[in-house]
Scaffold this motif. Structure first.
Motif, PDB file in Angstrom:
ATOM      1  N   MET A   1      -0.663   7.321 -18.679  1.00  0.00           N
ATOM      2  CA  MET A   1      -1.532   6.375 -17.981  1.00  0.00           C
ATOM      3  C   MET A   1      -1.177   6.346 -16.504  1.00  0.00           C
ATOM      4  O   MET A   1      -0.008   6.253 -16.145  1.00  0.00           O
ATOM      5  N   ASN A   2      -2.195   6.433 -15.626  1.00  0.00           N
ATOM      6  CA  ASN A   2      -1.960   6.352 -14.198  1.00  0.00           C
ATOM      7  C   ASN A   2      -1.529   4.937 -13.822  1.00  0.00           C
ATOM      8  O   ASN A   2      -2.061   3.955 -14.321  1.00  0.00           O
ATOM      9  N   LEU A   3      -0.586   4.868 -12.915  1.00  0.00           N
ATOM     10  CA  LEU A   3      -0.096   3.569 -12.482  1.00  0.00           C
ATOM     11  C   LEU A   3      -0.924   3.082 -11.301  1.00  0.00           C
ATOM     12  O   LEU A   3      -0.906   3.678 -10.231  1.00  0.00           O
ATOM     13  N   ASP A   4      -1.680   2.008 -11.522  1.00  0.00           N
ATOM     14  CA  ASP A   4      -2.447   1.410 -10.447  1.00  0.00           C
ATOM     15  C   ASP A   4      -1.933  -0.009 -10.213  1.00  0.00           C
ATOM     16  O   ASP A   4      -0.953  -0.446 -10.823  1.00  0.00           O
ATOM     17  N   ASN A   7      -1.800  -2.269 -13.388  1.00  0.00           N
ATOM     18  CA  ASN A   7      -0.720  -1.882 -14.287  1.00  0.00           C
ATOM     19  C   ASN A   7       0.641  -2.293 -13.733  1.00  0.00           C
ATOM     20  O   ASN A   7       1.518  -2.763 -14.465  1.00  0.00           O
ATOM     21  N   GLN A  61      10.212   5.055 -12.314  1.00  0.00           N
ATOM     22  CA  GLN A  61       8.762   5.042 -12.116  1.00  0.00           C
ATOM     23  C   GLN A  61       8.406   5.481 -10.699  1.00  0.00           C
ATOM     24  O   GLN A  61       7.417   6.198 -10.488  1.00  0.00           O
ATOM     25  N   PHE A  65       6.082   8.658 -10.043  1.00  0.00           N
ATOM     26  CA  PHE A  65       4.852   8.482  -9.282  1.00  0.00           C
ATOM     27  C   PHE A  65       4.750   9.506  -8.157  1.00  0.00           C
ATOM     28  O   PHE A  65       3.655   9.936  -7.790  1.00  0.00           O
ATOM     29  N   ILE A 165       1.691   2.727  -4.510  1.00  0.00           N
ATOM     30  CA  ILE A 165       0.514   2.649  -5.370  1.00  0.00           C
ATOM     31  C   ILE A 165      -0.720   2.272  -4.564  1.00  0.00           C
ATOM     32  O   ILE A 165      -1.781   2.895  -4.694  1.00  0.00           O
ATOM     33  N   GLU A 168      -2.299   4.895  -2.311  1.00  0.00           N
ATOM     34  CA  GLU A 168      -3.093   5.914  -2.998  1.00  0.00           C
ATOM     35  C   GLU A 168      -4.569   5.530  -3.059  1.00  0.00           C
ATOM     36  O   GLU A 168      -5.434   6.386  -3.200  1.00  0.00           O
ATOM     37  N   ASN A 169      -4.844   4.239  -2.964  1.00  0.00           N
ATOM     38  CA  ASN A 169      -6.216   3.750  -3.029  1.00  0.00           C
ATOM     39  C   ASN A 169      -6.603   3.223  -1.651  1.00  0.00           C
ATOM     40  O   ASN A 169      -6.068   2.223  -1.194  1.00  0.00           O
TER      41      ASN A 169
END
Length: 204
Positions: A1-4, A7, A61, A65, A165, A168-169
């Motif tokens: 599962m991608n860590l966003d 999450n 993590q 990542f 995280i 990334e967005n």
């Protein structure tokens, strides 16, 4: 599962806040003060074990990542220090502020390639609890100062993972502080676009 972000908040930040809440409850009994820095208790011991175990989890993590090579089961502090020194220039100089007045740099010893004193004491307390040095058992070295340093170290690490995280967005690029925020800790000069009116009210 991608860590966003969601999450992260559910899997890591909520647990951090739980550990912080336990620290705050202990603070009501043993106030944070220089005169108490060497105070130890079994509650401190239990809390440091939980905090440092989570530090290991969050570091793994962070490396995952960022595509760090190898088996996460084999990663330990030398791997974490290597990653930080190669990828996070300011990490070892960051300052965590406790209650707007007391500053610490939990990872400053890494800038000189030294082991973290608070992590070493945690390991001695975990693996050699009743061994003595200079008339003091190792578990008694896990005192108030070590608890605050380890909690500050976890807090700093969590914010760095969250920053990676959100970066990334593009829609979240500046959201570098999780919500709800810490009640007692903050990063000095940590730039973000959130103003907390309360735990549940945020201006962005």
């Amino acid at each position: 599962m991608n860590l966003d972000s969601d999450n992260f908040l559910n899997q890591y930040w909520k647990y951090y806040l739980t550990l912080e809440a336990e620290f705050i409850e202990l603070e009501k009994i043993i106030p944070i003060d220089p005169v108490n820095k060497n105070t130890f208790s079994l509650k401190y011991l239990e809390l440091v074990f939980s905090i440092c175990s989570e530090i290991d989890v969050v570091f793994k993590q962070l490396l995952l990542f960022n595509g760090y090579n190898g088996n996460p089961k084999d990663w330990d502090m030398p791997d974490y220090m290597r990653f930080i020194k190669e990828n996070c220039n300011k990490f070892t100089q960051e300052k965590v502020i406790y209650n707007n007045k007391r500053e610490s740099s939990p990872y400053s010893e890494w800038s000189e390639n030294k082991n973290l004193t608070w992590w070493t004491k945690y390991n001695l307390g975990k693996h050699h609890r009743t061994d003595e040095k200079e008339g003091l058992e190792n578990y008694k070295r896990i005192n108030q100062e070590i608890v605050l340093l380890s909690l500050s170290g976890l807090y700093q690490l969590e914010l760095y993972l969250f920053a990676y995280i959100t970066k990334e967005n593009s829609n979240e690029e500046d959201l570098r502080v999780p919500a709800p925020p810490s009640k007692i800790l903050e990063m000095k000069n940590w730039k973000h676009n959130r103003i907390f009116i309360s735990d549940n009210t945020i201006l962005e």
